[in-house]
Design an enzyme around this catalytic site. Structure first.
Site, mmCIF file in Angstrom:
data_model
loop_
_atom_site.group_PDB
_atom_site.id
_atom_site.type_symbol
_atom_site.label_atom_id
_atom_site.label_comp_id
_atom_site.label_asym_id
_atom_site.label_seq_id
_atom_site.Cartn_x
_atom_site.Cartn_y
_atom_site.Cartn_z
ATOM 1 N N GLY A 104 8.795 14.626 1.402
ATOM 2 C CA GLY A 104 9.359 14.420 0.072
ATOM 3 C C GLY A 104 10.553 13.474 0.051
ATOM 4 O O GLY A 104 11.281 13.394 -0.938
ATOM 5 N N SER A 114 5.455 12.151 3.255
ATOM 6 C CA SER A 114 5.490 10.903 2.482
ATOM 7 C C SER A 114 4.266 10.010 2.716
ATOM 8 O O SER A 114 4.385 8.785 2.758
ATOM 9 C CB SER A 114 6.787 10.136 2.744
ATOM 10 N N HIS A 167 4.120 26.301 6.676
ATOM 11 C CA HIS A 167 4.724 25.072 6.140
ATOM 12 C C HIS A 167 6.244 25.157 6.316
ATOM 13 O O HIS A 167 6.831 26.231 6.179
ATOM 14 C CB HIS A 167 4.355 24.904 4.659
ATOM 15 N N GLU A 185 4.159 17.710 10.617
ATOM 16 C CA GLU A 185 4.968 17.283 9.477
ATOM 17 C C GLU A 185 6.445 17.273 9.869
ATOM 18 O O GLU A 185 7.098 18.324 9.837
ATOM 19 C CB GLU A 185 4.777 18.246 8.298
ATOM 20 N N ASN A 194 -1.508 19.186 -0.621
ATOM 21 C CA ASN A 194 -0.720 20.410 -0.778
ATOM 22 C C ASN A 194 0.017 20.268 -2.100
ATOM 23 O O ASN A 194 0.984 19.521 -2.192
ATOM 24 C CB ASN A 194 0.262 20.550 0.398
ATOM 25 N N TRP A 195 -0.479 20.972 -3.092
ATOM 26 C CA TRP A 195 0.104 20.836 -4.425
ATOM 27 C C TRP A 195 1.454 21.535 -4.576
ATOM 28 O O TRP A 195 2.118 21.391 -5.598
ATOM 29 C CB TRP A 195 -0.868 21.389 -5.475
ATOM 30 N N LYS A 196 1.827 22.338 -3.583
ATOM 31 C CA LYS A 196 3.094 23.086 -3.652
ATOM 32 C C LYS A 196 3.151 23.843 -4.989
ATOM 33 O O LYS A 196 2.114 24.264 -5.481
ATOM 34 C CB LYS A 196 4.291 22.143 -3.441
ATOM 35 N N GLU A 204 8.594 24.417 4.411
ATOM 36 C CA GLU A 204 9.319 24.976 3.264
ATOM 37 C C GLU A 204 9.293 26.504 3.316
ATOM 38 O O GLU A 204 10.262 27.167 2.956
ATOM 39 C CB GLU A 204 8.708 24.445 1.953
HETATM 40 P P1 13P Z 1 5.100 14.786 0.654
HETATM 41 O O1 13P Z 1 3.761 14.125 0.879
HETATM 42 O O2 13P Z 1 5.436 14.966 -0.783
HETATM 43 O O3 13P Z 1 6.169 14.170 1.487
HETATM 44 O O4 13P Z 1 4.927 16.300 1.217
HETATM 45 C C1 13P Z 1 4.427 16.496 2.478
HETATM 46 C C2 13P Z 1 4.107 17.937 2.645
HETATM 47 O O5 13P Z 1 4.992 18.767 2.742
HETATM 48 C C3 13P Z 1 2.694 18.331 2.663
HETATM 49 O O6 13P Z 1 2.550 19.643 3.091
#
Ligand code: 13P
Length: 251
Positions: A172, A212, A94, A166, A9-11, A96
């Site tokens: 993160g 993570s 997600h 998640e 997931n590149w966000k 976020e």
């Molecule tokens: P990280 O791997 O950067 O913790 O992010 C996880 C995430 O939100 C994947 O969708």
């Protein structure tokens, strides 16, 4: 046997040039799609250029979609539009987006129905906040989330669905759930699916862990029986790491 699925997931990262560099760097290095599904979920503007260069062992996904096909929804992109440019996956719900863009279980449920209708494979994200885990209410929380998010989906659809567990406190932050906690919670979600559908559906659905995940902890996570893959943020941005993470799933 469930085929593992490793998704990046590149966000909101990577310009077009950066995305192109990544795709060139991973070309011919990913294991066969017969053994693992490798997916990159990018922001909208680079989706088409990734689809054009994905190669046979990489699939491309988006990070969100609207539940209507078209309409006066300024700034939104529909599932139908994603399908029209040959995108195959879409992340839905997600944390976020739930936290910062007011996504609710109701809109997430609508998006899941629409994704299946247009022929996209959804990766549904669920997971609890730290307070919920500390209050020992993880199962209650997930039961509610999974029940509301899956409402009305058929057994055939749920078998195709990917769920990413998640925990919000692990995203993160560098704090990974221990492999045992991740496995136990993914196992709980699988039991939920069995309760809502049946054993066959629960055994077919793929459940990823996310939060993570990196090259140093992927092996242990993938060794667990209820973890069928990973949804990876930060570590998926580096081509070499992404190749290592995908390869860990076929060991
Ligand atoms: P990280 O791997 O950067 O913790 O992010 C996880 C995430 O939100 C994947 O969708």
């Amino acid at each position: 046997m469930r085929k593992p699925i490793i998704a990046g997931n590149w966000k909101m990262f990577k310009t077009r040039d950066e995305a192109l560099q990544f795709i060139l760097a991973v070309a011919n290095k990913l294991p066969s799609k017969a053994y693992v599904d490798s997916v990159i979920c990018s922001q909208f503007t680079v989706l088409r250029c990734l689809v054009q260069r994905q190669g046979e062992n990489l699939r491309i996904g988006a990070q969100n979609m609207h539940f209507e096909d078209s309409g006066a929804f300024t700034g939104e992109v529909s599932g139908l539009m994603l399908k029209s440019i040959e995108v195959e996956y879409v992340i839905i719900g997600h944390s976020e987006r739930r936290a910062m863009f007011n996504e609710t279980d109701e809109t997430i449920n609508k998006k899941l129905h629409k994704a299946f209708e247009v022929g996209l494979t959804p990766i549904l994200c669920v997971g609890e906040a730290l307070e919920t885990r500390e209050a020992n209410k993880v199962e209650e929380w997930l039961e509610n989330q999974v029940t509301l998010d899956l409402a009305g989906l058929t057994k055939e659809q749920v078998k195709e669905l990917v769920i990413a567990y998640e925990p919000i406190w692990a995203i993160g932050t560098g704090k990974t759930a221990t492999a045992d906690v991740a496995d136990e919670t993914c196992g709980f979600i699988r039991k939920m699916v069995e309760k809502l559908y049946d054993k066959e559906t629960a055994e077919a659905i793929r459940i990823q862990y996310g939060g993570s995940v990196k090259t140093s902890n992927i092996d242990e996570l993938m060794s667990k029986p209820n973890i069928d893959g990973a949804l990876i943020g930060g570590a998926s941005l580096k081509a070499d790491d992404f190749v290592t993470l995908v390869n860990a799933a076929v060991k």
